[in-house]
Design a protein around this motif. Structure first.
Motif, mmCIF file in Angstrom:
data_model
loop_
_atom_site.group_PDB
_atom_site.id
_atom_site.type_symbol
_atom_site.label_atom_id
_atom_site.label_comp_id
_atom_site.label_asym_id
_atom_site.label_seq_id
_atom_site.Cartn_x
_atom_site.Cartn_y
_atom_site.Cartn_z
ATOM 1 N N GLY A 146 0.803 -1.219 0.000
ATOM 2 C CA GLY A 146 0.000 0.000 0.000
ATOM 3 C C GLY A 146 0.834 1.267 0.000
ATOM 4 O O GLY A 146 0.358 2.340 0.364
ATOM 5 N N THR A 147 2.092 1.151 -0.424
ATOM 6 C CA THR A 147 2.987 2.305 -0.494
ATOM 7 C C THR A 147 2.612 3.173 -1.688
ATOM 8 O O THR A 147 2.466 2.661 -2.798
ATOM 9 N N PRO A 148 2.463 4.484 -1.489
ATOM 10 C CA PRO A 148 2.206 5.358 -2.638
ATOM 11 C C PRO A 148 3.353 5.277 -3.644
ATOM 12 O O PRO A 148 4.523 5.345 -3.269
ATOM 13 N N ILE A 149 3.007 5.107 -4.906
ATOM 14 C CA ILE A 149 3.984 5.025 -5.984
ATOM 15 C C ILE A 149 3.913 6.324 -6.769
ATOM 16 O O ILE A 149 2.845 6.735 -7.211
ATOM 17 N N ILE A 150 5.064 6.988 -6.902
ATOM 18 C CA ILE A 150 5.092 8.246 -7.640
ATOM 19 C C ILE A 150 6.006 8.118 -8.850
ATOM 20 O O ILE A 150 6.965 7.367 -8.842
ATOM 21 N N THR A 151 5.667 8.878 -9.870
ATOM 22 C CA THR A 151 6.492 8.941 -11.074
ATOM 23 C C THR A 151 7.527 10.041 -10.903
ATOM 24 O O THR A 151 7.441 10.873 -9.986
ATOM 25 N N GLU A 152 8.472 10.082 -11.788
ATOM 26 C CA GLU A 152 9.459 11.158 -11.745
ATOM 27 C C GLU A 152 8.783 12.513 -11.947
ATOM 28 O O GLU A 152 9.158 13.494 -11.301
#
Length: 76
Positions: free
Chosen positions: A61-67
């Protein structure tokens, strides 16, 4: 500016605009820290979707962010 204070980032995959060391330095400058592996308390995963860490982030459930999202976060 301590906008990342108390936040832990895991970086994975190649970044287009920064080396991993440069991105880590930016995170630390804003009070955050980086880790080489994910745990339940990881704040963000900056990742490419094809990486194994991406699937683990989904599971945890870790937020995944793009560059691009990271760039927005450091420019605000």
């Amino acid at each position: 500016d301590r906008r990342f204070a108390g936040k832990t980032f895991v970086l994975t995959g190649a970044l287009e605009h920064f080396s991993r060391d440069e991105a880590s330095a930016i995170i630390e400058r804003f009070g955050g820290k980086t880790s080489s592996f994910q745990v339940e308390k990881t704040s963000y995963l900056l990742a490419a979707k094809h990486r194994l860490e991406y699937q683990k982030a989904l599971t945890l459930g870790t937020p995944i962010i793009t560059e691009a999202e990271f760039l927005d976060m450091i420019q605000e």
